[in-house]
Motif scaffolding. Structure first.
Motif, mmCIF file in Angstrom:
data_model
loop_
_atom_site.group_PDB
_atom_site.id
_atom_site.type_symbol
_atom_site.label_atom_id
_atom_site.label_comp_id
_atom_site.label_asym_id
_atom_site.label_seq_id
_atom_site.Cartn_x
_atom_site.Cartn_y
_atom_site.Cartn_z
ATOM 1 N N GLY A 105 32.268 31.143 44.990
ATOM 2 C CA GLY A 105 32.856 30.546 43.798
ATOM 3 C C GLY A 105 33.011 31.582 42.705
ATOM 4 O O GLY A 105 32.889 32.788 42.945
ATOM 5 N N ASN A 106 33.260 31.090 41.474
ATOM 6 C CA ASN A 106 33.508 32.021 40.374
ATOM 7 C C ASN A 106 33.140 31.420 39.027
ATOM 8 O O ASN A 106 32.967 30.215 38.891
ATOM 9 C CB ASN A 106 34.982 32.438 40.372
ATOM 10 C CG ASN A 106 35.903 31.309 39.978
ATOM 11 O OD1 ASN A 106 36.077 31.013 38.797
ATOM 12 N ND2 ASN A 106 36.500 30.649 40.964
ATOM 13 N N TYR A 107 33.050 32.321 38.059
ATOM 14 C CA TYR A 107 32.912 31.958 36.651
ATOM 15 C C TYR A 107 34.218 32.373 35.978
ATOM 16 O O TYR A 107 34.582 33.550 36.010
ATOM 17 C CB TYR A 107 31.753 32.710 35.989
ATOM 18 C CG TYR A 107 30.399 32.414 36.562
ATOM 19 C CD1 TYR A 107 29.611 31.384 36.047
ATOM 20 C CD2 TYR A 107 29.872 33.185 37.598
ATOM 21 C CE1 TYR A 107 28.348 31.123 36.565
ATOM 22 C CE2 TYR A 107 28.615 32.934 38.107
ATOM 23 C CZ TYR A 107 27.859 31.900 37.590
ATOM 24 O OH TYR A 107 26.607 31.648 38.098
ATOM 25 N N TYR A 108 34.930 31.433 35.380
ATOM 26 C CA TYR A 108 36.168 31.733 34.659
ATOM 27 C C TYR A 108 35.784 32.239 33.269
ATOM 28 O O TYR A 108 35.064 31.552 32.536
ATOM 29 C CB TYR A 108 37.027 30.475 34.566
ATOM 30 C CG TYR A 108 38.269 30.626 33.732
ATOM 31 C CD1 TYR A 108 39.268 31.520 34.105
ATOM 32 C CD2 TYR A 108 38.454 29.870 32.585
ATOM 33 C CE1 TYR A 108 40.421 31.662 33.350
ATOM 34 C CE2 TYR A 108 39.603 30.001 31.830
ATOM 35 C CZ TYR A 108 40.574 30.902 32.209
ATOM 36 O OH TYR A 108 41.714 31.042 31.461
ATOM 37 N N THR A 109 36.241 33.441 32.904
ATOM 38 C CA THR A 109 35.759 34.074 31.675
ATOM 39 C C THR A 109 36.735 34.091 30.499
ATOM 40 O O THR A 109 36.492 34.773 29.515
ATOM 41 C CB THR A 109 35.315 35.525 31.944
ATOM 42 O OG1 THR A 109 36.443 36.290 32.345
ATOM 43 C CG2 THR A 109 34.212 35.583 32.956
ATOM 44 N N ILE A 110 37.829 33.400 30.582
ATOM 45 C CA ILE A 110 38.824 33.281 29.513
ATOM 46 C C ILE A 110 39.588 34.589 29.305
ATOM 47 O O ILE A 110 40.793 34.609 29.400
ATOM 48 C CB ILE A 110 38.220 32.779 28.186
ATOM 49 C CG1 ILE A 110 37.494 31.446 28.392
ATOM 50 C CG2 ILE A 110 39.314 32.632 27.128
ATOM 51 C CD1 ILE A 110 36.550 31.081 27.277
ATOM 52 N N THR A 111 38.906 35.692 29.012
ATOM 53 C CA THR A 111 39.577 36.984 28.804
ATOM 54 C C THR A 111 38.845 38.086 29.578
ATOM 55 O O THR A 111 37.652 37.967 29.880
ATOM 56 C CB THR A 111 39.605 37.392 27.318
ATOM 57 O OG1 THR A 111 38.255 37.622 26.873
ATOM 58 C CG2 THR A 111 40.263 36.345 26.452
ATOM 59 N N ALA A 112 39.553 39.170 29.838
ATOM 60 C CA ALA A 112 38.951 40.307 30.542
ATOM 61 C C ALA A 112 37.824 40.936 29.729
ATOM 62 O O ALA A 112 36.885 41.497 30.302
ATOM 63 C CB ALA A 112 40.020 41.345 30.869
ATOM 64 N N SER A 113 37.877 40.826 28.415
ATOM 65 C CA SER A 113 36.816 41.411 27.581
ATOM 66 C C SER A 113 35.484 40.690 27.771
ATOM 67 O O SER A 113 34.435 41.209 27.385
ATOM 68 C CB SER A 113 37.218 41.409 26.105
ATOM 69 O OG SER A 113 37.346 40.086 25.631
ATOM 70 N N ASN A 114 35.500 39.517 28.378
ATOM 71 C CA ASN A 114 34.263 38.773 28.644
ATOM 72 C C ASN A 114 33.638 39.085 29.999
ATOM 73 O O ASN A 114 32.575 38.570 30.314
ATOM 74 C CB ASN A 114 34.518 37.270 28.554
ATOM 75 C CG ASN A 114 34.545 36.789 27.127
ATOM 76 O OD1 ASN A 114 33.875 37.328 26.262
ATOM 77 N ND2 ASN A 114 35.339 35.767 26.873
ATOM 78 N N LEU A 115 34.289 39.908 30.801
ATOM 79 C CA LEU A 115 33.733 40.246 32.109
ATOM 80 C C LEU A 115 32.499 41.120 31.954
ATOM 81 O O LEU A 115 32.391 41.902 30.997
ATOM 82 C CB LEU A 115 34.776 40.973 32.961
ATOM 83 C CG LEU A 115 35.938 40.114 33.442
ATOM 84 C CD1 LEU A 115 37.026 40.983 34.052
ATOM 85 C CD2 LEU A 115 35.474 39.059 34.421
ATOM 86 N N PRO A 116 31.548 41.018 32.892
ATOM 87 C CA PRO A 116 30.347 41.857 32.799
ATOM 88 C C PRO A 116 30.681 43.332 32.997
ATOM 89 O O PRO A 116 31.654 43.684 33.666
ATOM 90 C CB PRO A 116 29.450 41.342 33.929
ATOM 91 C CG PRO A 116 30.366 40.645 34.867
ATOM 92 C CD PRO A 116 31.514 40.144 34.069
ATOM 93 N N LYS A 117 29.860 44.186 32.429
ATOM 94 C CA LYS A 117 30.062 45.635 32.494
ATOM 95 C C LYS A 117 29.480 46.232 33.776
ATOM 96 O O LYS A 117 30.070 47.100 34.402
ATOM 97 C CB LYS A 117 29.416 46.285 31.261
ATOM 98 C CG LYS A 117 29.407 47.769 31.243
ATOM 99 C CD LYS A 117 30.776 48.310 30.937
ATOM 100 C CE LYS A 117 30.682 49.823 30.770
ATOM 101 N NZ LYS A 117 31.928 50.474 30.946
ATOM 102 N N LYS A 118 28.272 45.752 34.155
ATOM 103 C CA LYS A 118 27.587 46.352 35.298
ATOM 104 C C LYS A 118 26.400 45.492 35.716
ATOM 105 O O LYS A 118 26.050 44.528 35.059
ATOM 106 C CB LYS A 118 27.095 47.748 34.938
ATOM 107 C CG LYS A 118 26.105 47.764 33.770
ATOM 108 C CD LYS A 118 25.756 49.170 33.352
ATOM 109 C CE LYS A 118 24.943 49.154 32.066
ATOM 110 N NZ LYS A 118 24.627 50.487 31.612
#
Length: 169
Positions: A105-118
Motif C-alpha cells: 500500500g501507500n501513504y498519499y503525501t499531497i506534495t513531493a516536498s512532504n516525502l521522507p528524506k531517508k
C-alpha cells in the motif's frame, strides 16, 4: 444538430484516448517499481518516461531502504512521484512493500516536498522543505510496532500534515 453530435463524438474519443494513456502509465508502474527494488540501490532516483511542457508522463522512484518491526517484519520503503499533463501535475506517495517485494500500500503525501528524506537507524526521516515550515523540525517515524495507520509530519509547533496508509485490498 449534426455539428453538436459530431463535437460530442470527438469529445468522447479524446476522453477515451486520454484515459487509455493514463491507464497504460499506471500498469507500467508495477514493473518499474519491481525493477528499482531488485536493483536494491538506496537513495538513488530512477526516472522513467519523459515529461515536458507538451505533456507526457514521468515517474520518479527512490528506494529509501528497509524498516523492521520488533517482531521481525520487514518493510521496504520507496518514494514515488508521477508527473503528467501539460500543466505538470503530479502525485506523490510513500510506497510500502514487504520483504518479497509485494506491494502492500501507500501513504498519499499531497506534495513531493512532504516525502521522507531517508531512513536512518531504522527510522523514517522527514525534513521540512516548504517555506512556511520550520526547517529545524525533523519528523521521525518508527515502524518498530508495525506499519503505522497514520504518519504525522510536523511543520511547526502548531501544525503539520497527516498521511493515512491506504493498503492494497
Amino acid at each position: 444538430m449534426i455539428k453538436r453530435t459530431i463535437l460530442i463524438k470527438i469529445f468522447f474519443i479524446l476522453v477515451i484516448m486520454g484515459v487509455s494513456e493514463l491507464g497504460y502509465a499506471q500498469v507500467n508502474n508495477e514493473n518499474i517499481r519491481l525493477e528499482v527494488l531488485r536493483k536494491n540501490v538506496v537513495d538513488k532516483e530512477f526516472i522513467f518516461g519523459k515529461w515536458d511542457d507538451k505533456g507526457g508522463t514521468e515517474t520518479s522512484l527512490t528506494y529509501l531502504g528497509i524498516l523492521k518491526t520488533d517482531k521481525g517484519r520487514t518493510y521496504k520503503i520507496m518514494n514515488y512521484i508521477w508527473t503528467w499533463g501539460m500543466s505538470c501535475r503530479s502525485t506523490s506517495r510513500i510506497l510500502v512493500f514487504n520483504a518479497k517485494n509485494h506491494y502492500l500500500g501507500n501513504y498519499y503525501t499531497i506534495t513531493a516536498s512532504n516525502l521522507p528524506k531517508k531512513i536512518e537507524d531504522g527510522i523514517l526521516i522527514f525534513e521540512n522543505k516548504s517555506p512556511e515550515c520550520n526547517k529545524k523540525i525533523i519528523s521521525k517515524i518508527s515502524f518498530k510496532n508495525g506499519l503505522p495507520k497514520e504518519i504525522f509530519k510536523r511543520c511547526n509547533s502548531d501544525y503539520g500534515d497527516s498521511f493515512t496508509f491506504d493498503g492494497k485490498n
